[in-house]
Design a protein around this motif. Structure first.
Motif, PDB file in Angstrom:
ATOM      1  N   GLU A   1      -5.905  -0.589  18.043  1.00  0.00           N
ATOM      2  CA  GLU A   1      -4.797   0.065  18.739  1.00  0.00           C
ATOM      3  C   GLU A   1      -3.506  -0.163  17.963  1.00  0.00           C
ATOM      4  N   SER A   2      -2.650   0.821  18.047  1.00  0.00           N
ATOM      5  CA  SER A   2      -1.364   0.727  17.382  1.00  0.00           C
ATOM      6  C   SER A   2      -0.384   0.050  18.336  1.00  0.00           C
ATOM      7  N   LEU A   3       0.135  -1.117  17.921  1.00  0.00           N
ATOM      8  CA  LEU A   3       0.958  -1.907  18.827  1.00  0.00           C
ATOM      9  C   LEU A   3       2.393  -1.993  18.314  1.00  0.00           C
ATOM     10  N   PRO A   4       3.353  -1.808  19.191  1.00  0.00           N
ATOM     11  CA  PRO A   4       4.751  -1.833  18.742  1.00  0.00           C
ATOM     12  C   PRO A   4       5.232  -3.251  18.451  1.00  0.00           C
ATOM     13  N   ILE A   5       5.863  -3.422  17.286  1.00  0.00           N
ATOM     14  CA  ILE A   5       6.479  -4.708  16.968  1.00  0.00           C
ATOM     15  C   ILE A   5       7.974  -4.615  17.223  1.00  0.00           C
ATOM     16  N   ARG A   6       8.524  -3.429  17.015  1.00  0.00           N
ATOM     17  CA  ARG A   6       9.957  -3.235  17.278  1.00  0.00           C
ATOM     18  C   ARG A   6      10.126  -1.862  17.912  1.00  0.00           C
ATOM     19  N   SER A   7      11.036  -1.762  18.846  1.00  0.00           N
ATOM     20  CA  SER A   7      11.324  -0.443  19.383  1.00  0.00           C
ATOM     21  C   SER A   7      12.794  -0.147  19.153  1.00  0.00           C
ATOM     22  N   ARG A   8      13.181   1.073  19.458  1.00  0.00           N
ATOM     23  CA  ARG A   8      14.553   1.513  19.290  1.00  0.00           C
ATOM     24  C   ARG A   8      15.088   1.253  17.888  1.00  0.00           C
ATOM     25  N   LEU A   9      14.367   1.762  16.901  1.00  0.00           N
ATOM     26  CA  LEU A   9      14.821   1.606  15.521  1.00  0.00           C
ATOM     27  C   LEU A   9      16.040   2.496  15.291  1.00  0.00           C
ATOM     28  N   SER A  10      16.966   1.980  14.522  1.00  0.00           N
ATOM     29  CA  SER A  10      18.112   2.822  14.162  1.00  0.00           C
ATOM     30  C   SER A  10      17.710   3.749  13.017  1.00  0.00           C
ATOM     31  N   ASP A  11      18.513   4.786  12.805  1.00  0.00           N
ATOM     32  CA  ASP A  11      18.220   5.729  11.719  1.00  0.00           C
ATOM     33  C   ASP A  11      18.160   5.006  10.377  1.00  0.00           C
ATOM     34  N   GLU A  12      19.053   4.048  10.220  1.00  0.00           N
ATOM     35  CA  GLU A  12      19.093   3.312   8.964  1.00  0.00           C
ATOM     36  C   GLU A  12      17.812   2.511   8.764  1.00  0.00           C
ATOM     37  N   GLU A  13      17.347   1.892   9.842  1.00  0.00           N
ATOM     38  CA  GLU A  13      16.111   1.101   9.741  1.00  0.00           C
ATOM     39  C   GLU A  13      14.916   1.990   9.430  1.00  0.00           C
ATOM     40  N   ILE A  14      14.924   3.189  10.012  1.00  0.00           N
ATOM     41  CA  ILE A  14      13.835   4.132   9.748  1.00  0.00           C
ATOM     42  C   ILE A  14      13.825   4.495   8.269  1.00  0.00           C
ATOM     43  N   ALA A  15      15.009   4.772   7.734  1.00  0.00           N
ATOM     44  CA  ALA A  15      15.114   5.146   6.323  1.00  0.00           C
ATOM     45  C   ALA A  15      14.673   4.005   5.432  1.00  0.00           C
ATOM     46  N   ARG A  16      15.079   2.785   5.799  1.00  0.00           N
ATOM     47  CA  ARG A  16      14.720   1.642   4.969  1.00  0.00           C
ATOM     48  C   ARG A  16      13.203   1.408   4.975  1.00  0.00           C
ATOM     49  N   PHE A  17      12.605   1.550   6.150  1.00  0.00           N
ATOM     50  CA  PHE A  17      11.150   1.357   6.198  1.00  0.00           C
ATOM     51  C   PHE A  17      10.427   2.448   5.413  1.00  0.00           C
ATOM     52  N   ALA A  18      10.918   3.682   5.553  1.00  0.00           N
ATOM     53  CA  ALA A  18      10.271   4.804   4.866  1.00  0.00           C
ATOM     54  C   ALA A  18      10.208   4.539   3.361  1.00  0.00           C
ATOM     55  N   ALA A  19      11.243   3.919   2.823  1.00  0.00           N
ATOM     56  CA  ALA A  19      11.277   3.648   1.387  1.00  0.00           C
ATOM     57  C   ALA A  19      10.259   2.581   0.992  1.00  0.00           C
ATOM     58  N   HIS A  20       9.888   1.732   1.938  1.00  0.00           N
ATOM     59  CA  HIS A  20       8.965   0.632   1.615  1.00  0.00           C
ATOM     60  C   HIS A  20       7.584   0.837   2.224  1.00  0.00           C
ATOM     61  N   ARG A  21       7.394   2.025   2.780  1.00  0.00           N
ATOM     62  CA  ARG A  21       6.196   2.313   3.536  1.00  0.00           C
ATOM     63  C   ARG A  21       4.909   1.959   2.811  1.00  0.00           C
ATOM     64  N   TYR A  22       4.876   2.261   1.515  1.00  0.00           N
ATOM     65  CA  TYR A  22       3.651   2.047   0.738  1.00  0.00           C
ATOM     66  C   TYR A  22       3.206   0.589   0.748  1.00  0.00           C
ATOM     67  N   ARG A  23       4.141  -0.330   0.995  1.00  0.00           N
ATOM     68  CA  ARG A  23       3.791  -1.748   0.997  1.00  0.00           C
ATOM     69  C   ARG A  23       3.094  -2.173   2.284  1.00  0.00           C
ATOM     70  N   PHE A  24       3.095  -1.296   3.264  1.00  0.00           N
ATOM     71  CA  PHE A  24       2.609  -1.707   4.577  1.00  0.00           C
ATOM     72  C   PHE A  24       1.489  -0.818   5.088  1.00  0.00           C
ATOM     73  N   PRO A  25       0.266  -1.101   4.670  1.00  0.00           N
ATOM     74  CA  PRO A  25      -0.835  -0.325   5.242  1.00  0.00           C
ATOM     75  C   PRO A  25      -0.955  -0.681   6.722  1.00  0.00           C
ATOM     76  N   GLY A  26      -1.254   0.308   7.519  1.00  0.00           N
ATOM     77  CA  GLY A  26      -1.452   0.051   8.948  1.00  0.00           C
ATOM     78  C   GLY A  26      -0.164  -0.103   9.729  1.00  0.00           C
TER      79      GLY A  26
END
Lengths: 368, 634
Positions: B135-160
């Motif tokens: 199951e996909s479980l939330p670790i953080r909610s209510r991400l800011s736009d900036e946080e979304i952008a930052r994660f998107a750039a590092h997405r490849y490092r995080f399978p799953g």
């Protein structure tokens, strides 16, 4: 006068080309381009690249077809020695790609010496047995086997089990055709079965995994079993008539890995079905049977052995690849001859086919 | 020369033989080739002909993903359209443990990119234990736009690990409505089992949350809506390529409540830091106007899974914020029981309004003395006075004449001792003492002395504030009883169709109008010249009321209860019941302030504020929780 030169030119162009063989090769290449277009999602870059590869390969085939077999005989030993040296070079300071040491940087470009061995090994053995024609004894076979095992061992160490097995097979065909006694063959089979555990213990983990995967692909469906499972699904879902060109869902939704190279047969089989498979096997059989005819007509022991080995190696490629894609053989890096994308294997295959043509078309010259 | 010829001859013959042997071998290999190709062909026939359906299904399963289209949950608003629960879309960062490898490492690495608080970690741990690893479980909610952008750039490092847009429930009023609205939380195994039993599980594909408490739980079916289905073609990475078909979801229905958010908020403030509960109802419909249990809690904590620390704080607090006092807290009604006792006496012909006693301040039964609060007694006491001054002795005597059987029969008709059937789950039935009840509960005979305690709302009596409010509303409405309900109507989001929840009266009690008038007159008297008079002085409407004080601990014979000497938690509970306006009641209230002592002092002022607000639209002039300066007399 004009007609004479035209005739001369045509003869120069086609004089050493074997018609049936060329026809089968061109048909296979046509199938290859068609499938490749679908496999690369209508990507012209791959298709045009492969067309260039094919042109180069056909030119190599033409050139080799014009080289008389006795000249090839003279090349056998030097080529073999060069190949072994290069393989030693790879073992000492080769470049590691995908965890295997297969490439050698020779300054201008990187080459894969094992490709050279695919031709050099049967060439060398055919030359060797030809040299001792009439006085062949068991020790000749022993020495031949040793000569074969040197490059095979080096390649297996890289590790490149697929190529090693192919070269072992191509040399093995020479030994068999040269008259290796049935007793020894039986002994080898027994020894092979007995030695399997030893081989198993010498294998790398990933190699063992591939064999285990073959027995039960679902054991690791997202890991080593993934290739086999997905390609088997592609083949099976193709049915009798296939899903139609450009219509394979496994292909176009990216479920088939390596779908332009080693697994291109899954694409073909998904889109053209059982009927397509029968046609494709028929084309391969055409090449093989023509090769058998050429070998049986060949005038000297050297040409007979060489033609036989080249033909059966071609068969081995096709069989191993299709067997692997349909899930009855372990996954090894063997392309589908004349269909898979890639210049190196295309050139080395056409080189072999060129030799077949040369053997066929230089017969009379030897006899007279 | 001849030797040469001979040797050549041998060679020739050898060569002949060799050639022959070669041809045999070549033929053998050709047979081998044919054999191998036959094996391949067999395999193809097996896969493509025999097993074609199987592999076709597998290929389709690869390709087609059935994606549930989750319906939006219904919105909850008060009677004036104030939003009490709504949804908003927010981006969450979610981990699928089975694909992520080491969860701890992943979270540590994620922490370098987006802020992950210790609370998030604890919450995630908890979720991890309760959920399946795929199951996909939330670790953080209510991400800011900036946080979304930052994660998107590092997405490849995080399978799953994925960013998902999800609907979240928001309770803008926080703890104000916690015990009415309740909250939603992640579906647990027990709930899955229950859904499966009711064959509702299919409708919950794609739904992660379910109502756990309050209206969110009792109206789950209406609020949830119907899940739709999307058939999506996906590629091997699971990315949607195109939509194949779609059955749209049907949004959950909205709930419009009888509750008045302004009133609720006023009551909440009026209680201050006191524990207690208040239920206000419209006697003419049974609609609940205010429903307060103090202290409350923040329902928003539960929405994306409460972290264990916050949960423990709530659970272990001595104030018991998770207890819905109005619904499940049971208290002795104290003197608020007296009007019903008097009505029972009239109904069963045991008293006339004029009949009276001379109150000496005590009542002897055998060798046990029952005391009145007025040490020297109230003098001549008739039924009116017994209620207005809250004379205990009058009811001690009456209890003896009525007997427990009559009392419990009458009171059970008023709803005491049984669940009101309010549209909230977790209601307590309270305890209406009777001979049968005592036999069953303690396997003992009933003592006449116990009837005397029951008559003044003590003893085994234990009722919920909701029952007290419902009884008050029934009396105010002249015996026409409605089922209490929080929800006015359910509104279909699409058609705007309204389904009223409780339009019909439950039952009408066969009381005589004269008797009702006697009791009502006395209740008005309480607020005019009795125990509630000082609190209701100057009111612009006429109201009826009754004070009550419920003992938490029994006082020994001969001892006197002194508030300052008793530990806070063992002090008396203050109660008040009221209705207004007297001629045509529009509101009935019952409330209890725990351990607050005398009912007129702590409870009545809150009732006054409620009536002022509801009838006059006035906010309380005094600050929250402030008590009147002058001491009330009973």
């Amino acid at each position: 006068m004009m007609a004479y030169y035209l005739r001369r030119f045509t003869r120069l162009l086609t004089g050493h080309i074997d018609g049936p063989l060329l026809g089968a090769v061109l048909l296979l290449m046509g199938v290859g381009l068609t499938v490749l277009y679908s496999a690369s999602n209508a990507g012209w870059a791959r298709v045009s690249g492969q067309m260039v590869n094919m042109l180069v390969a056909l030119m190599v085939m033409w050139i080799v077809a014009n080289v008389p077999p006795h000249f090839l005989m003279r090349l056998a030993l030097p080529l073999f020695i060069l190949g072994v040296i290069l393989l030693l070079g790879v073992a000492v300071k080769g470049d590691i790609v995908n965890g295997a040491r297969r490439w050698l940087n020779i300054g201008v470009t990187r080459i894969q010496p094992s490709e050279l061995m695919k031709i050099a090994a049967p060439l060398m053995l055919a030359w060797y047995f030809h040299r001792y024609e009439g006085t062949l004894r068991s020790r000749n076979f022993v020495l031949g086997a040793i000569l074969l095992l040197v490059p095979v061992g080096l390649i297996a160490r890289q590790p490149d089990l697929g190529t090693a097995v192919l070269i072992l097979a191509s040399g093995g065909y020479v030994l068999f055709l040269a008259g290796l006694s049935w007793k020894i063959i039986a002994g080898l089979v027994v020894a092979g079965l007995a030695g399997a555990p030893v081989v198993w213990s010498l294998m790398h983990d990933y190699q063992r995994q591939r064999i285990l995967t073959l027995i039960d692909p679902m054991e690791d469906p997202l890991g080593t079993g993934y290739h086999t499972i997905q390609s088997t699904i592609a083949v099976g879902s193709g049915g009798i008539t296939g899903k139609g060109w450009m219509g394979g869902t496994q292909t176009h939704l990216d479920f088939i890995p390596e779908r332009t190279t080693d697994f291109i047969f899954a694409v073909f089989s998904e889109e053209f079905g059982l009927l397509g498979n029968v046609v494709l096997m028929g084309l391969f059989l055409l090449v093989i049977l023509r090769g058998v005819v050429i070998a049986s007509n060949a005038p000297t022991l050297f040409t007979r052995l060489l033609a036989g080995a080249i033909t059966l190696t071609f068969f081995t490629y096709a069989f191993v690849n299709m067997g692997m894609v349909s899930g009855i053989l372990p996954v090894v890096g063997v392309p589908l001859p004349l269909i898979s994308y890639g210049g190196t294997s295309l050139v080395s295959l056409c080189l072999g086919l060129g030799i077949l043509m040369s053997i066929q078309t230089h017969r009379k010259l030897v006899h007279t | 020369m001849s030797k040469l010829i001979f040797s050549k001859g041998v060679e020739f013959r050898d060569s002949q033989r060799e050639q022959q042997q070669f041809k045999v071998r070549l033929a053998a290999l050709t047979v081998f080739v044919m054999l191998m190709f036959a094996i391949l062909l067999t395999r193809f026939v097996y896969l493509q002909l025999v097993q074609h359906n199987h592999y076709h299904t597998l290929a389709e399963a690869n390709r087609i993903s059935i994606v549930p289209a989750t319906p939006g949950r219904g919105v909850i608003t008060d009677r004036n359209g104030v939003q009490l629960a709504y949804n908003y879309t927010a981006h969450t960062l979610e981990i699928t443990p089975s694909k992520a490898g080491s969860v701890d490492d992943t979270i540590d690495k994620l922490g370098e990119i987006v802020e992950i608080s210790p609370r998030d970690r604890r919450r995630f741990r908890q979720l991890l234990e309760e959920s399946k690893s795929f199951e996909s479980l939330p670790i953080r909610s209510r991400l800011s736009d900036e946080e979304i952008a930052r994660f998107a750039a590092h997405r490849y490092r995080f399978p799953g690990v994925e960013i998902k847009a999800r609907l979240f429930r928001q309770y803008p009023q926080g703890e104000l409505f916690s015990h009415v609205i309740g909250y939603i939380g992640r579906i647990n195994q027990k709930e899955i089992d229950r859904l499966e039993e009711n064959s509702e599980l299919a409708n919950y594909r794609g739904t992660d949350y379910i109502g756990k408490m309050g209206l969110e739980q009792s109206y789950e079916r209406a609020l949830h809506g119907t899940t739709g289905v999307e058939q999506v073609e996906i590629d091997s990475a699971g990315r949607a390529v195109r939509l194949l078909s779609r059955t749209p979801p049907t949004s959950g229905s909205n709930l419009v409540l009888k509750l008045d958010a302004g009133l609720q908020s006023l009551v909440f403030k009026a209680f201050g830091n006191r524990r207690g509960a208040l239920v206000a109802m419209d006697p003419q419909t049974g609609g609940v106007l205010a429903f307060v249990s103090k202290p409350g809690f923040d329902p928003n904590l539960f929405v994306d899974g409460i972290d264990p620390q916050s949960w423990n704080e709530l659970r272990n607090s001595p104030d018991r914020p998770m207890l819905n006092r109005a619904l499940a807290g049971t208290y002795p009604p104290g003197s608020t029981f007296k009007p019903y006792m008097a009505l029972a006496a009239l109904t069963y012909g045991k008293r006339t309004p004029q009949q009276g006693i001379s109150d000496p301040g005590y009542f002897w039964m055998g060798n046990h003395q029952f005391r009145d609060d007025a040490v020297n007694g109230h003098g001549w006491v008739d039924m009116y006075k017994s209620i207005v001054v809250s004379c205990d002795t009058y009811y001690y005597v009456l209890a003896n004449d009525l007997g427990i059987d009559a009392i419990s029969k009458f009171m059970s008709q008023l709803g005491f001792g049984s669940r009101s059937g309010i549209d909230l789950t977790g209601e307590s039935a309270g305890t209406l003492p009777s001979k049968e009840w005592k036999k069953k509960r303690f396997n003992r005979e009933w003592f006449a002395g116990e009837t005397v305690s029951v008559a003044i709302g003590q003893g085994y009596n234990a009722y919920t504030p909701l029952q007290m409010a419902s009884a008050m509303a029934t009396l105010a409405n002249d015996g026409v009883m409605y089922r209490p309900h929080v929800v006015d109507y359910i509104e279909d989001v699409r058609t705007r169709n309204r389904t009223p929840v409780e339009p019909q009266p439950l039952r009408t009690l066969d009381w005589s109008a004269e008797h009702i008038a006697v009791i009502k007159k006395a209740l008005v008297g309480v607020n005019k010249e009795g125990t509630g008079a000082s609190v209701f002085a100057g009111a612009e409407y006429i109201s009826g009321g009754k004070t009550g004080t419920a003992q938490v601990i029994a006082i020994k014979q001969g001892d006197k209860y002194v508030e300052s000497r008793v530990q806070e938690r063992f002090r008396d509970h203050a109660l008040f019941i009221a209705y207004a306006p007297a001629d045509k009641p529009r509101i009935a209230v019952a409330l209890i302030v725990e351990n607050a002592g005398f009912g007129a002092k702590s409870a009545a002022p809150i009732a006054r504020q409620v009536l002022d607000y509801y009838l006059l639209g006035k906010e309380a002039p005094t600050a929250a929780g402030e008590t009147p300066r002058e001491d009330a007399t009973r």
